[in-house]
Design a protein around this motif. Structure first.
Motif, mmCIF file in Angstrom:
data_model
loop_
_atom_site.group_PDB
_atom_site.id
_atom_site.type_symbol
_atom_site.label_atom_id
_atom_site.label_comp_id
_atom_site.label_asym_id
_atom_site.label_seq_id
_atom_site.Cartn_x
_atom_site.Cartn_y
_atom_site.Cartn_z
ATOM 1 N N LEU A 1 -50.554 -11.441 4.352
ATOM 2 C CA LEU A 1 -49.873 -11.149 5.961
ATOM 3 C C LEU A 1 -48.659 -12.011 6.226
ATOM 4 N N LEU A 2 -49.463 -13.652 5.671
ATOM 5 C CA LEU A 2 -48.573 -14.755 6.247
ATOM 6 C C LEU A 2 -47.428 -14.714 5.491
ATOM 7 N N GLY A 3 -47.514 -14.442 4.362
ATOM 8 C CA GLY A 3 -46.208 -14.904 3.654
ATOM 9 C C GLY A 3 -44.529 -13.381 3.552
ATOM 10 N N VAL A 4 -45.480 -12.851 4.378
ATOM 11 C CA VAL A 4 -44.707 -11.772 5.172
ATOM 12 C C VAL A 4 -44.430 -11.936 6.640
ATOM 13 N N VAL A 5 -45.264 -12.410 7.158
ATOM 14 C CA VAL A 5 -44.200 -12.949 8.321
ATOM 15 C C VAL A 5 -43.386 -14.010 8.419
ATOM 16 N N ILE A 6 -44.005 -14.645 8.173
ATOM 17 C CA ILE A 6 -42.825 -16.336 7.729
ATOM 18 C C ILE A 6 -41.371 -15.785 7.105
ATOM 19 N N LEU A 7 -41.657 -14.593 5.848
ATOM 20 C CA LEU A 7 -40.705 -14.135 5.675
ATOM 21 C C LEU A 7 -39.645 -13.216 6.413
ATOM 22 N N VAL A 8 -40.543 -12.509 7.202
ATOM 23 C CA VAL A 8 -39.895 -11.803 8.279
ATOM 24 C C VAL A 8 -39.061 -12.621 9.768
ATOM 25 N N LEU A 9 -39.930 -13.971 10.093
ATOM 26 C CA LEU A 9 -39.207 -15.355 10.884
ATOM 27 C C LEU A 9 -38.175 -16.028 10.342
ATOM 28 N N VAL A 10 -38.383 -16.070 8.826
ATOM 29 C CA VAL A 10 -36.966 -16.405 8.098
ATOM 30 C C VAL A 10 -35.742 -15.563 8.368
ATOM 31 N N GLY A 11 -36.093 -14.548 7.651
ATOM 32 C CA GLY A 11 -35.185 -13.970 7.991
ATOM 33 C C GLY A 11 -34.439 -13.386 9.212
ATOM 34 N N VAL A 12 -35.528 -12.977 10.206
ATOM 35 C CA VAL A 12 -35.268 -12.811 11.771
ATOM 36 C C VAL A 12 -34.136 -14.184 12.083
ATOM 37 N N LEU A 13 -34.202 -15.373 11.732
ATOM 38 C CA LEU A 13 -33.933 -16.705 12.531
ATOM 39 C C LEU A 13 -32.281 -16.364 11.426
ATOM 40 N N SER A 14 -32.627 -16.862 10.174
ATOM 41 C CA SER A 14 -31.208 -16.210 9.681
ATOM 42 C C SER A 14 -30.446 -15.209 10.091
ATOM 43 N N SER A 15 -30.840 -14.351 10.596
ATOM 44 C CA SER A 15 -29.275 -13.316 10.856
ATOM 45 C C SER A 15 -29.454 -13.673 12.500
ATOM 46 N N LEU A 16 -29.575 -14.107 13.037
ATOM 47 C CA LEU A 16 -29.285 -14.951 14.110
ATOM 48 C C LEU A 16 -28.229 -16.235 14.351
ATOM 49 N N PHE A 17 -27.606 -16.078 15.200
ATOM 50 C CA PHE A 17 -26.677 -17.476 15.353
ATOM 51 C C PHE A 17 -25.709 -17.397 16.719
ATOM 52 N N ILE A 18 -25.218 -18.568 17.288
ATOM 53 C CA ILE A 18 -25.399 -19.021 18.115
ATOM 54 C C ILE A 18 -23.566 -19.487 18.458
ATOM 55 N N VAL A 19 -23.005 -18.601 18.869
ATOM 56 C CA VAL A 19 -20.999 -18.844 19.656
ATOM 57 C C VAL A 19 -21.282 -19.482 21.314
ATOM 58 N N ASP A 20 -20.784 -21.359 20.288
ATOM 59 C CA ASP A 20 -20.847 -22.475 21.789
ATOM 60 C C ASP A 20 -19.420 -22.037 21.923
ATOM 61 N N GLU A 21 -19.360 -22.647 22.952
ATOM 62 C CA GLU A 21 -18.388 -22.241 24.033
ATOM 63 C C GLU A 21 -17.187 -22.451 23.795
ATOM 64 N N ARG A 22 -16.809 -24.164 22.649
ATOM 65 C CA ARG A 22 -15.633 -24.871 22.050
ATOM 66 C C ARG A 22 -16.088 -24.198 20.750
ATOM 67 N N GLU A 23 -16.231 -23.160 20.486
ATOM 68 C CA GLU A 23 -15.987 -22.475 19.111
ATOM 69 C C GLU A 23 -15.545 -20.829 19.198
ATOM 70 N N LYS A 24 -14.754 -20.551 18.257
ATOM 71 C CA LYS A 24 -14.848 -19.774 17.336
ATOM 72 C C LYS A 24 -15.564 -19.535 16.307
ATOM 73 N N ILE A 25 -15.830 -18.014 15.998
ATOM 74 C CA ILE A 25 -16.638 -17.603 15.159
ATOM 75 C C ILE A 25 -15.841 -16.462 13.887
ATOM 76 N N LEU A 26 -16.042 -16.540 13.345
ATOM 77 C CA LEU A 26 -15.321 -15.325 12.196
ATOM 78 C C LEU A 26 -17.185 -15.113 11.111
ATOM 79 N N VAL A 27 -17.172 -13.726 11.214
ATOM 80 C CA VAL A 27 -18.096 -13.735 9.677
ATOM 81 C C VAL A 27 -17.770 -12.829 8.949
#
Length: 303
Positions: free
Chosen positions: A7-33
């Protein structure tokens, strides 16, 4: 225990997946996905965004105004006076999608190289166009020339997704091989101007000296004229006085003149004169002068 670890491993994988799926756009940047190398999203507004982990790739570009210094190039204006100029440009990424398509993985470095080529071409074209001379480039009209270069570069840079904000010419020099001849010509011109100034100064000095000499001559002549007039008036007054005195007592006047003649002739201790004894010069020394005449005049008066 094993279930807890799983269960702990699954939670860690989910957290890693969620964190890796999020990104922040700064006001000094333009982002391409990018998804499998193709543009999937364009993010320019600051905030938190989502992407698919592993599948999507985030490419960041600077949204601020960038600067570019160009290499010095040689241009030939319409008066055939070659000049070496260099410029700098201010630009920014206007369309990030078109920018990616034009530059690929080269990114900002590739865009800078291509933009420098555009600026060099536009600088040569504008500064070498009809009616543009070296004096125009060096005068206040260069502002219009820089605006023309910017407009032309901005039009060509639009295909790169760039906007050229400003272009400025940093320095404008002569080629090295022309500097010595230019300095020699400038030196000759300055020497000619100096010679002209010296000649004009000498001419002015001659006029001043001539005027001063003329003034001196006029003043001296006027002084001499006045002195001659004064001397003439004094001589006339003296002669008038002598004449008046002579008419009052001619004998005494003769005696006075004889004494003056003796004083001038008989000077020093050894005065030698060669003269006949019966000369009238000795009338007042041999007793026949004023005294004899006075006695004779007295006898005649007594009779």
């Amino acid at each position: 225990m094993n279930k807890l670890l799983i269960l702990l491993g699954v939670v860690i994988l989910v957290l890693v997946g969620v964190l890796s799926s999020l990104f922040i756009v700064d006001e000094r940047e333009k982002i391409l996905v990018l998804r499998f190398g193709q543009i999937d999203q364009v993010r320019e507004e600051p905030g938190l965004y989502f992407k698919f982990p592993i599948v999507d790739e985030v490419v960041r570009y600077d949204a601020r105004i960038l600067s570019l210094d160009t290499q010095a190039i040689e241009v030939t204006p319409s008066d055939d006076r070659r000049l070496v100029v260099d410029a700098f440009a201010r630009y920014r990424i206007d369309d990030v999608r078109r920018f990616r398509q034009a530059t690929g993985v080269g990114g900002e470095a590739a865009a800078a190289r291509r933009l420098e080529s555009i600026l060099t071409t536009q600088t040569r074209a504008v500064l070498g166009s009809d009616g543009v001379t070296s004096n125009t480039i060096l005068s206040s009209d260069r502002g219009n020339l820089m605006l023309r270069i910017r407009n032309g570069a901005d039009l060509l840079a639009d295909d790169l997704g760039l906007e050229v904000v400003d272009v400025r010419l940093k320095q404008t020099n002569l080629p090295t091989q022309n500097l010595e001849s230019t300095f020699a010509r400038m030196r000759a011109e300055r020497e000619r101007e100096a010679a002209d100034e010296i000649a004009r100064g000498e001419e002015a000095a001659q006029r001043v000296r001539a005027q001063a000499d003329r003034t001196v001559v006029e003043l001296v002549s006027e002084a001499r004229r006045e002195s001659e007039i004064t001397r003439g008036e004094a001589d006339a007054q003296r002669n008038s006085i002598f004449a008046e005195a002579f008419t009052q007592d001619p004998d005494f006047f003769d005696f006075y003149r004889s004494l003056a003649a003796y004083e001038k002739a008989l000077q020093g201790r050894n005065s030698t004169m060669v003269i006949t004894p019966d000369s009238e010069f000795f009338n007042y020394l041999d007793g026949t002068g004023l005294g004899a005449r006075t006695s004779t005049s007295g006898v005649a008066a007594g009779q």
